[in-house]
Design a protein around this motif. Structure first.
Motif, PDB file in Angstrom:
ATOM      1  N   ASN A 105      30.847  45.064 -25.224  1.00 57.63           N
ATOM      2  CA  ASN A 105      31.903  43.925 -25.603  1.00 57.63           C
ATOM      3  C   ASN A 105      32.935  44.590 -26.729  1.00 57.63           C
ATOM      4  OD1 ASN A 105      30.519  42.347 -23.798  1.00 57.63           O
ATOM      5  ND2 ASN A 105      29.707  40.805 -25.708  1.00 57.63           N
ATOM      6  N   SER A 106      32.470  45.512 -27.293  1.00 55.52           N
ATOM      7  CA  SER A 106      33.198  46.295 -28.262  1.00 55.52           C
ATOM      8  C   SER A 106      33.074  47.556 -28.245  1.00 55.52           C
ATOM      9  CB  SER A 106      32.851  45.803 -29.663  1.00 55.52           C
ATOM     10  OG  SER A 106      32.648  44.305 -29.767  1.00 55.52           O
ATOM     11  N   ALA A 107      34.320  48.330 -28.718  1.00 58.67           N
ATOM     12  CA  ALA A 107      34.117  49.919 -28.899  1.00 58.67           C
ATOM     13  C   ALA A 107      32.814  50.464 -29.691  1.00 58.67           C
ATOM     14  CB  ALA A 107      35.332  50.343 -29.427  1.00 58.67           C
ATOM     15  N   GLY A 108      32.368  51.522 -29.250  1.00 55.10           N
ATOM     16  CA  GLY A 108      31.398  52.352 -30.268  1.00 55.10           C
ATOM     17  C   GLY A 108      30.141  51.614 -30.005  1.00 55.10           C
ATOM     18  N   GLN A 109      29.561  50.847 -29.018  1.00 56.53           N
ATOM     19  CA  GLN A 109      28.348  50.185 -28.826  1.00 56.53           C
ATOM     20  C   GLN A 109      27.247  51.159 -28.164  1.00 56.53           C
ATOM     21  OE1 GLN A 109      29.541  46.317 -27.646  1.00 56.53           O
ATOM     22  NE2 GLN A 109      28.842  45.593 -29.539  1.00 56.53           N
ATOM     23  N   GLY A 110      27.873  52.054 -27.554  1.00 58.12           N
ATOM     24  CA  GLY A 110      27.035  53.134 -26.910  1.00 58.12           C
ATOM     25  C   GLY A 110      26.161  52.778 -25.939  1.00 58.12           C
ATOM     26  N   CYS A 111      24.926  53.461 -25.855  1.00 56.17           N
ATOM     27  CA  CYS A 111      24.264  53.230 -24.551  1.00 56.17           C
ATOM     28  C   CYS A 111      22.909  52.157 -24.732  1.00 56.17           C
ATOM     29  CB  CYS A 111      23.240  54.489 -24.271  1.00 56.17           C
ATOM     30  SG  CYS A 111      24.484  55.907 -23.634  1.00 56.17           S
ATOM     31  N   GLY A 112      23.057  51.271 -25.770  1.00 56.42           N
ATOM     32  CA  GLY A 112      22.093  50.534 -25.972  1.00 56.42           C
ATOM     33  C   GLY A 112      21.907  49.269 -25.334  1.00 56.42           C
ATOM     34  N   ASP A 113      21.140  48.175 -25.556  1.00 55.05           N
ATOM     35  CA  ASP A 113      20.719  47.056 -24.933  1.00 55.05           C
ATOM     36  C   ASP A 113      21.794  46.061 -24.967  1.00 55.05           C
ATOM     37  OD1 ASP A 113      18.230  47.937 -24.272  1.00 55.05           O
ATOM     38  OD2 ASP A 113      17.189  47.221 -25.865  1.00 55.05           O
ATOM     39  N   VAL A 114      22.950  46.323 -26.135  1.00 54.28           N
ATOM     40  CA  VAL A 114      24.129  45.140 -25.901  1.00 54.28           C
ATOM     41  C   VAL A 114      25.005  45.573 -24.773  1.00 54.28           C
ATOM     42  CG1 VAL A 114      24.078  45.125 -28.206  1.00 54.28           C
ATOM     43  CG2 VAL A 114      25.437  46.960 -27.360  1.00 54.28           C
ATOM     44  N   ARG A 115      24.614  46.598 -23.951  1.00 53.44           N
ATOM     45  CA  ARG A 115      25.404  46.535 -22.567  1.00 53.44           C
ATOM     46  C   ARG A 115      25.010  45.289 -21.664  1.00 53.44           C
ATOM     47  NH1 ARG A 115      23.964  52.141 -20.563  1.00 53.44           N
ATOM     48  NH2 ARG A 115      21.884  51.527 -21.703  1.00 53.44           N
ATOM     49  N   ASN A 116      25.918  44.557 -21.071  1.00 52.77           N
ATOM     50  CA  ASN A 116      25.567  43.502 -20.431  1.00 52.77           C
ATOM     51  C   ASN A 116      26.093  43.444 -19.241  1.00 52.77           C
ATOM     52  OD1 ASN A 116      28.352  42.626 -20.879  1.00 52.77           O
ATOM     53  ND2 ASN A 116      27.560  42.369 -23.105  1.00 52.77           N
ATOM     54  N   PRO A 117      25.581  42.589 -18.174  1.00 43.48           N
ATOM     55  CA  PRO A 117      25.883  42.674 -17.006  1.00 43.48           C
ATOM     56  C   PRO A 117      27.306  41.494 -16.463  1.00 43.48           C
ATOM     57  CG  PRO A 117      24.156  41.196 -16.925  1.00 43.48           C
ATOM     58  CD  PRO A 117      24.421  42.042 -18.322  1.00 43.48           C
ATOM     59  N   ARG A 118      28.047  42.079 -15.567  1.00 42.15           N
ATOM     60  CA  ARG A 118      29.252  41.194 -15.267  1.00 42.15           C
ATOM     61  C   ARG A 118      29.544  41.435 -13.803  1.00 42.15           C
ATOM     62  NH1 ARG A 118      32.885  43.155 -19.935  1.00 42.15           N
ATOM     63  NH2 ARG A 118      31.315  43.103 -21.925  1.00 42.15           N
ATOM     64  N   ILE A 119      29.989  40.551 -13.108  1.00 41.27           N
ATOM     65  CA  ILE A 119      30.284  40.401 -11.855  1.00 41.27           C
ATOM     66  C   ILE A 119      31.774  40.061 -11.657  1.00 41.27           C
ATOM     67  CG2 ILE A 119      27.944  39.995 -11.033  1.00 41.27           C
ATOM     68  CD1 ILE A 119      29.032  36.928 -10.183  1.00 41.27           C
ATOM     69  N   GLN A 120      32.503  40.878 -10.480  1.00 38.61           N
ATOM     70  CA  GLN A 120      33.832  40.294 -10.077  1.00 38.61           C
ATOM     71  C   GLN A 120      33.973  40.887  -8.623  1.00 38.61           C
ATOM     72  OE1 GLN A 120      35.515  42.706 -13.344  1.00 38.61           O
ATOM     73  NE2 GLN A 120      36.906  43.580 -11.694  1.00 38.61           N
ATOM     74  N   LYS A 121      34.792  40.004  -7.887  1.00 36.13           N
ATOM     75  CA  LYS A 121      35.022  40.375  -6.518  1.00 36.13           C
ATOM     76  C   LYS A 121      36.019  41.368  -6.495  1.00 36.13           C
ATOM     77  CE  LYS A 121      38.234  37.661  -4.481  1.00 36.13           C
ATOM     78  NZ  LYS A 121      38.685  36.421  -3.670  1.00 36.13           N
ATOM     79  N   PHE A 122      35.970  42.523  -5.597  1.00 39.15           N
ATOM     80  CA  PHE A 122      36.767  43.423  -5.204  1.00 39.15           C
ATOM     81  C   PHE A 122      37.225  43.326  -3.980  1.00 39.15           C
ATOM     82  CE2 PHE A 122      32.592  45.181  -4.015  1.00 39.15           C
ATOM     83  CZ  PHE A 122      33.067  46.076  -2.671  1.00 39.15           C
ATOM     84  N   THR A 123      38.360  44.153  -3.662  1.00 39.25           N
ATOM     85  CA  THR A 123      39.108  44.131  -2.240  1.00 39.25           C
ATOM     86  C   THR A 123      39.015  45.567  -1.662  1.00 39.25           C
ATOM     87  OG1 THR A 123      41.099  44.457  -3.376  1.00 39.25           O
ATOM     88  CG2 THR A 123      40.607  42.239  -2.598  1.00 39.25           C
ATOM     89  N   TRP A 124      39.875  45.606  -0.625  1.00 39.29           N
ATOM     90  CA  TRP A 124      39.808  47.222   0.075  1.00 39.29           C
ATOM     91  C   TRP A 124      41.341  47.782   0.132  1.00 39.29           C
ATOM     92  CZ3 TRP A 124      35.285  49.481   0.594  1.00 39.29           C
ATOM     93  CH2 TRP A 124      34.102  48.545   0.634  1.00 39.29           C
ATOM     94  N   ASN A 125      41.468  48.882  -0.166  1.00 42.18           N
ATOM     95  CA  ASN A 125      42.942  49.691   0.219  1.00 42.18           C
ATOM     96  C   ASN A 125      43.358  49.781   1.277  1.00 42.18           C
ATOM     97  OD1 ASN A 125      43.510  49.693  -3.009  1.00 42.18           O
ATOM     98  ND2 ASN A 125      42.014  51.375  -2.803  1.00 42.18           N
ATOM     99  N   THR A 126      44.643  50.035   1.733  1.00 41.76           N
ATOM    100  CA  THR A 126      44.782  50.087   3.074  1.00 41.76           C
ATOM    101  C   THR A 126      44.353  51.272   3.645  1.00 41.76           C
ATOM    102  OG1 THR A 126      46.861  51.311   2.333  1.00 41.76           O
ATOM    103  CG2 THR A 126      47.191  48.880   2.817  1.00 41.76           C
ATOM    104  N   ASP A 127      43.769  52.063   3.057  1.00 44.61           N
ATOM    105  CA  ASP A 127      43.192  53.393   3.473  1.00 44.61           C
ATOM    106  C   ASP A 127      41.815  53.196   3.668  1.00 44.61           C
ATOM    107  OD1 ASP A 127      42.320  53.498   0.703  1.00 44.61           O
ATOM    108  OD2 ASP A 127      43.030  55.601   0.418  1.00 44.61           O
ATOM    109  N   GLY A 128      40.987  51.989   3.296  1.00 42.47           N
ATOM    110  CA  GLY A 128      39.772  51.794   3.371  1.00 42.47           C
ATOM    111  C   GLY A 128      38.936  52.155   2.383  1.00 42.47           C
ATOM    112  N   THR A 129      39.596  52.465   1.259  1.00 41.39           N
ATOM    113  CA  THR A 129      38.789  52.849  -0.214  1.00 41.39           C
ATOM    114  C   THR A 129      38.418  51.482  -0.805  1.00 41.39           C
ATOM    115  OG1 THR A 129      40.816  53.549  -1.073  1.00 41.39           O
ATOM    116  CG2 THR A 129      39.318  55.128  -0.286  1.00 41.39           C
TER     117      THR A 129
END
Length: 355
Positions: free
Chosen positions: A312-336
């Motif tokens: 959520n903030s800068a400088g928090q590193g590799c600890g347990d404060v990292r949290n899970p998020r989801i979001q929809k994604f799409t596809w480019n015209t080249d399939g990527t």
């Protein structure tokens, strides 16, 4: 306390007035039936993060349910839910607790649940305590539901002639064969993290030597120090993608990179893979160090979604404060894949379709 729309309140008042006016000829009151209590409308949105803590999130989808795992550091836990957006209310089940000592007793990282050959398998990273001892391990469970039944240790997933540091294992199935991908050191003395692949003869045994698929080569893969880790498989059309995490997770510039091969290529051939020269998902909107992801389909199968962790903030590193998020994604015209940019936390977003 439930709050209902004004139209429902007016309906309730009208019914009460009607009930007061309904009297028989003898003057006794005849109560009208109570109107059914309307259910509050279902929320059509969700907000990130889904949990206050959740490094290295993983989702596996089967038979109408989603099974979620993450790094806890000291055990393996599965959350089961019918709706990923409601992960916060999912029931948690501890499926494995490490021994008090030994090769997989400490630093339990990056678990992944897979259903292979009619059984469940969990691949995870663990070691005896020191970081240099980290290796990949696997458990097996024949139960229909992975939150039930008995989990049995099948041991380490490795080639005895190349017993080097290894983390973040995942599985690729292509051309009727199965492969194991992971992040490792080029030798036993440490150094940069690279991506490797090896064929599997069964869900816990590797065949032949490992093959290097990718090493840090661009500046965005070398923040902190050179890292390629967290490989994840994504298939679309006639392509197979490996989406991986790059740079040291302790930096705010942890990001996602992309390898591409055809869906019929031999994945053990390094030249079959092409690396995209720029990252495909980077910090934005107050999401720092986004990465170590997984993919899933919406409930109705119509949408593609990514789950990842960020700070959520800068400088928090590799600890347990990292949290899970989801979001929809799409596809480019080249399939990527087009992951866009990380959505800001506490912002209402449409739920996955079908939820």
């Amino acid at each position: 306390m439930a709050i209902f729309p004004s139209s429902w309140r007016l309906l309730a008042v009208a019914l009460l007035l009607t009930a007061g006016a309904c009297k028989d000829s003898g003057g006794s009151s005849t109560p009208a039936p109570a109107p059914p209590t309307p259910a509050p409308p279902t929320a059509a949105t969700y907000t990130n993060p889904l949990l206050p803590s959740g490094p290295d999130p993983w989702v596996y989808q089967k038979d109408g349910f989603y099974y979620y795992m993450q790094t806890t550091g000291n055990n393996l836990v599965i959350r089961k839910t019918a709706k990923v957006s409601e992960l916060g209310s999912a029931v948690s089940t501890v499926i494995w607790t490490p021994p008090s000592n030994g090769g997989n007793s400490r630093n339990i990282w990056a678990p992944e649940l897979h259903f292979l050959d009619g059984k469940w398998y969990v691949y995870f990273t663990a070691g005896p305590g020191a970081d240099a001892g980290q290796r990949t391990w696997v458990l097996e469970n024949p139960a229909t539901d992975p939150t039930t039944g008995t989990w049995t240790e099948k041991g380490r997933v490795y080639n005895p002639t190349e017993d080097y540091w290894a983390i973040d294992g995942t599985v690729l199935e292509q051309n009727g064969k199965r492969y194991f991908l992971w992040s490792g050191w080029p030798a036993g003395s440490g150094g940069e993290q690279r991506l490797y692949i090896s064929e599997m003869s069964n869900p816990w045994t590797l065949i032949g030597p490992r093959v290097e698929l990718s090493r840090p080569q661009y500046s965005w893969e070398k923040n902190g120090f050179g890292v390629n880790e967290g490989p994840e498989i994504l298939k679309h059309g006639d392509k197979t993608y490996v989406v991986y995490s790059a740079s040291f997770c302790g930096t705010d510039d942890y990001a996602l990179g992309l390898l591409t091969a055809t869906a019929t290529a031999d994945p053990l051939t390094p030249t079959a893979w092409t690396k995209t020269a720029t990252p495909v998902f980077v910090k934005s909107n107050g999401a720092y160090g986004p990465g170590h992801n997984a993919f899933f389909k919406s409930k109705d199968g119509a949408e593609d979604w990514i789950i990842y962790h960020a700070n959520n903030s800068a400088g928090q590193g590799c600890g347990d404060v990292r949290n899970p998020r989801i979001q929809k994604f799409t596809w480019n015209t080249d399939g990527t894949p087009n992951f866009g940019v990380p959505a800001a936390i506490n912002t209402a977003l449409p739920r996955p379709s079908g939820e």
